[in-house]
Design an enzyme around this catalytic site. Structure first.
Site, PDB file in Angstrom:
ATOM      1  N   LYS A 148      55.333  54.873 -10.797  1.00  0.00           N
ATOM      2  CA  LYS A 148      56.563  54.192 -10.833  1.00  0.00           C
ATOM      3  C   LYS A 148      56.894  53.464 -12.381  1.00  0.00           C
ATOM      4  O   LYS A 148      56.269  52.267 -12.882  1.00  0.00           O
ATOM      5  CB  LYS A 148      56.248  52.865 -10.090  1.00  0.00           C
ATOM      6  CG  LYS A 148      56.636  53.128  -8.664  1.00  0.00           C
ATOM      7  CD  LYS A 148      55.686  51.956  -7.420  1.00  0.00           C
ATOM      8  CE  LYS A 148      55.995  52.501  -5.650  1.00  0.00           C
ATOM      9  NZ  LYS A 148      55.082  53.545  -5.395  1.00  0.00           N
ATOM     10  N   LYS A 168      51.278  63.396  -2.433  1.00  0.00           N
ATOM     11  CA  LYS A 168      51.587  62.452  -3.818  1.00  0.00           C
ATOM     12  C   LYS A 168      50.548  61.906  -3.429  1.00  0.00           C
ATOM     13  O   LYS A 168      49.242  60.846  -3.264  1.00  0.00           O
ATOM     14  CB  LYS A 168      52.281  60.791  -2.453  1.00  0.00           C
ATOM     15  CG  LYS A 168      52.788  60.183  -3.164  1.00  0.00           C
ATOM     16  CD  LYS A 168      54.128  58.770  -2.824  1.00  0.00           C
ATOM     17  CE  LYS A 168      52.994  57.906  -2.259  1.00  0.00           C
ATOM     18  NZ  LYS A 168      52.891  56.770  -2.463  1.00  0.00           N
ATOM     19  N   ASP A 198      53.678  59.414  -8.306  1.00  0.00           N
ATOM     20  CA  ASP A 198      53.667  58.112  -8.024  1.00  0.00           C
ATOM     21  C   ASP A 198      53.674  56.847  -8.964  1.00  0.00           C
ATOM     22  O   ASP A 198      52.694  55.814  -8.195  1.00  0.00           O
ATOM     23  CB  ASP A 198      53.405  57.970  -6.576  1.00  0.00           C
ATOM     24  CG  ASP A 198      54.326  56.393  -5.955  1.00  0.00           C
ATOM     25  OD1 ASP A 198      55.775  56.348  -6.718  1.00  0.00           O
ATOM     26  OD2 ASP A 198      54.711  56.225  -5.039  1.00  0.00           O
ATOM     27  N   ASP A 204      46.165  58.759  -0.462  1.00  0.00           N
ATOM     28  CA  ASP A 204      45.820  57.395  -0.390  1.00  0.00           C
ATOM     29  C   ASP A 204      44.383  57.187  -0.673  1.00  0.00           C
ATOM     30  O   ASP A 204      43.993  56.024   0.477  1.00  0.00           O
ATOM     31  CB  ASP A 204      46.491  55.982  -0.691  1.00  0.00           C
ATOM     32  CG  ASP A 204      47.769  56.452  -0.982  1.00  0.00           C
ATOM     33  OD1 ASP A 204      48.498  56.577  -1.659  1.00  0.00           O
ATOM     34  OD2 ASP A 204      49.133  56.005   0.615  1.00  0.00           O
ATOM     35  N   THR A 209      60.667  47.808  -0.800  1.00  0.00           N
ATOM     36  CA  THR A 209      60.500  47.049  -0.108  1.00  0.00           C
ATOM     37  C   THR A 209      59.080  46.131   0.712  1.00  0.00           C
ATOM     38  O   THR A 209      59.800  44.939   1.815  1.00  0.00           O
ATOM     39  CB  THR A 209      60.550  48.409   1.420  1.00  0.00           C
ATOM     40  OG1 THR A 209      58.508  48.950   1.000  1.00  0.00           O
ATOM     41  CG2 THR A 209      61.522  49.081   0.826  1.00  0.00           C
ATOM     42  N   ARG A 269      48.798  58.052   6.229  1.00  0.00           N
ATOM     43  CA  ARG A 269      47.704  57.897   7.603  1.00  0.00           C
ATOM     44  C   ARG A 269      47.940  58.478   8.716  1.00  0.00           C
ATOM     45  O   ARG A 269      47.332  58.816   9.335  1.00  0.00           O
ATOM     46  CB  ARG A 269      47.432  56.223   8.128  1.00  0.00           C
ATOM     47  CG  ARG A 269      46.891  55.903   6.187  1.00  0.00           C
ATOM     48  CD  ARG A 269      46.834  54.122   6.552  1.00  0.00           C
ATOM     49  NE  ARG A 269      48.735  53.316   5.927  1.00  0.00           N
ATOM     50  CZ  ARG A 269      49.142  52.952   6.355  1.00  0.00           C
ATOM     51  NH1 ARG A 269      48.363  51.843   6.393  1.00  0.00           N
ATOM     52  NH2 ARG A 269      50.300  51.964   6.055  1.00  0.00           N
ATOM     53  N   ASP A 300      58.313  49.747 -18.918  1.00  0.00           N
ATOM     54  CA  ASP A 300      58.268  50.022 -20.008  1.00  0.00           C
ATOM     55  C   ASP A 300      59.535  50.104 -20.655  1.00  0.00           C
ATOM     56  O   ASP A 300      60.366  49.948 -20.057  1.00  0.00           O
ATOM     57  CB  ASP A 300      56.950  50.392 -20.624  1.00  0.00           C
ATOM     58  CG  ASP A 300      56.092  49.552 -21.159  1.00  0.00           C
ATOM     59  OD1 ASP A 300      56.530  49.205 -22.018  1.00  0.00           O
ATOM     60  OD2 ASP A 300      55.092  49.565 -21.096  1.00  0.00           O
ATOM     61  N   ILE A 301      58.782  49.433 -21.764  1.00  0.00           N
ATOM     62  CA  ILE A 301      60.178  49.846 -22.659  1.00  0.00           C
ATOM     63  C   ILE A 301      60.573  51.076 -22.907  1.00  0.00           C
ATOM     64  O   ILE A 301      59.855  51.600 -23.158  1.00  0.00           O
ATOM     65  CB  ILE A 301      60.142  49.422 -23.931  1.00  0.00           C
ATOM     66  CG1 ILE A 301      59.028  49.741 -24.694  1.00  0.00           C
ATOM     67  CG2 ILE A 301      60.005  47.898 -24.201  1.00  0.00           C
ATOM     68  CD1 ILE A 301      58.169  49.834 -26.428  1.00  0.00           C
TER      69      ILE A 301
HETATM   70  O1  C5P Z   1      49.860  55.386   5.480  1.00  0.00           O
HETATM   71  P1  C5P Z   1      51.145  55.733   5.148  1.00  0.00           P
HETATM   72  O2  C5P Z   1      52.830  56.574   5.776  1.00  0.00           O
HETATM   73  O3  C5P Z   1      52.301  54.140   5.390  1.00  0.00           O
HETATM   74  O4  C5P Z   1      51.880  55.768   3.682  1.00  0.00           O
HETATM   75  C1  C5P Z   1      52.974  55.588   2.906  1.00  0.00           C
HETATM   76  C2  C5P Z   1      53.031  55.710   1.266  1.00  0.00           C
HETATM   77  O5  C5P Z   1      54.133  55.806   1.041  1.00  0.00           O
HETATM   78  C3  C5P Z   1      51.974  55.191   0.750  1.00  0.00           C
HETATM   79  O6  C5P Z   1      51.638  56.144  -0.697  1.00  0.00           O
HETATM   80  C4  C5P Z   1      52.772  53.944   0.416  1.00  0.00           C
HETATM   81  O7  C5P Z   1      52.286  53.455  -0.896  1.00  0.00           O
HETATM   82  C5  C5P Z   1      54.267  54.679  -0.144  1.00  0.00           C
HETATM   83  N1  C5P Z   1      54.790  53.189  -0.379  1.00  0.00           N
HETATM   84  C6  C5P Z   1      55.764  52.947   1.020  1.00  0.00           C
HETATM   85  N2  C5P Z   1      56.598  52.354   1.302  1.00  0.00           N
HETATM   86  C7  C5P Z   1      57.399  52.069   0.526  1.00  0.00           C
HETATM   87  C8  C5P Z   1      57.155  52.482  -0.992  1.00  0.00           C
HETATM   88  C9  C5P Z   1      56.049  53.741  -1.482  1.00  0.00           C
HETATM   89  O8  C5P Z   1      54.759  52.317   2.272  1.00  0.00           O
HETATM   90  N3  C5P Z   1      58.606  50.766   0.258  1.00  0.00           N
END
Ligand code: C5P
Length: 237
Positions: free
Chosen positions: A65, A36, A63, A15, A125, A216, A68-69
């Site tokens: 997500k 990812k 990722d 990210d 979530t 992270r 759409d149709i």
């Molecule tokens: O930095 P971190 O370990 O929190 O990153 C988790 C990754 O998983 C991020 O790309 C975040 O968008 C994704 N993600 C999440 N929780 C979810 C679905 C996806 O943290 N429920």
């Protein structure tokens, strides 16, 4: 699990902006197997980032997500698959026909027996019971997650993205063959950041996760390669 299995089960979330993503993956070259690419990186770097990461020996979870149709999703899934996605995410909320369309799209792009695998998202979530009510869904959130997981895997998804809190329930519901990919994973002692419900990598795997998305704790560590190796070492023990 052994070391090779541990490496195959960790997906590093990139990210960040494209240059930084390439710099970071250079540091992880020869160690990491999966990354990812989310919307932020994909929309700024374009499909070539997937190719670039492949050239570095990495597999890519794209990722995006999709939601759409069915016609649009079929062609988008085909394009993502042709760009080189090894895993691709879609929303189960698009319904049976949309999931089937995504499956048809990646099948149309398949070559050499290799097909992009599809992961479905049930309820984000970031949404809770109140958010569901506000959009007119009055079922219990967990029931909704279960229903959408059944719908998506029944329509051709290879697995689900789910929180550490849901992984045990979905493993029991869907059986051993389904891929369950779990974010919100934190090694012992790592900062939680904005994640609220976290599990350690070992716990998430013990609960039934096939793969873990970890961002992270690796990408912002002073030594990302070492942080990655520490997680591998703990899982492979
Ligand atoms: O930095 P971190 O370990 O929190 O990153 C988790 C990754 O998983 C991020 O790309 C975040 O968008 C994704 N993600 C999440 N929780 C979810 C679905 C996806 O943290 N429920």
């Amino acid at each position: 699990m052994n070391e090779a299995q541990a490496r195959n089960s960790i997906i590093i979330a990139l990210d960040m902006e494209p240059k930084e993503a390439v710099r970071l993956t250079e540091k992880l070259r020869g160690r990491a197997q999966w990354v990812k690419v989310g919307m932020t990186l994909y929309y700024s770097a374009g499909p070539s980032i997937v190719h670039e990461l492949h050239q570095m020996g990495l597999k890519v979870f794209l990722d995006l997500k999709l939601f759409d149709i069915p016609h649009q999703v079929r062609l988008a899934a085909q394009a993502a698959s042709e760009a080189g996605a090894d895993l691709l995410s879609i929303h189960a909320l698009g319904g049976t026909e949309m999931v089937k369309a995504a499956r048809a799209g990646v099948e149309a792009a398949a070559h050499g027996g290799e097909r992009t695998e599809i992961l479905a998202i049930s309820i984000l979530t970031s949404m809770d019971q109140d958010t569901l009510s506000s959009i007119g869904i009055d079922h219990e959130l967990t029931d909704e997650v279960r229903r959408l997981a059944k719908l998506a895997t029944g329509a051709g998804a290879d697995g689900m993205v789910c929180s550490p809190k849901e992984v045990h329930m979905l493993r029991e519901l869907l059986g051993e063959d389904v891929l369950l990919v779990t974010p919100g994973v934190r090694p012992k002692g790592a900062a939680k950041g904005d994640q609220k419900r976290v599990a350690t990598p070992q716990q998430a795997i013990a609960d039934g996760a096939s793969k873990l998305v970890i961002g992270r704790p690796i990408t912002q560590a002073p030594d990302p390669a070492q942080a990655y190796e520490d997680i591998v070492g703990n899982l492979a023990r």
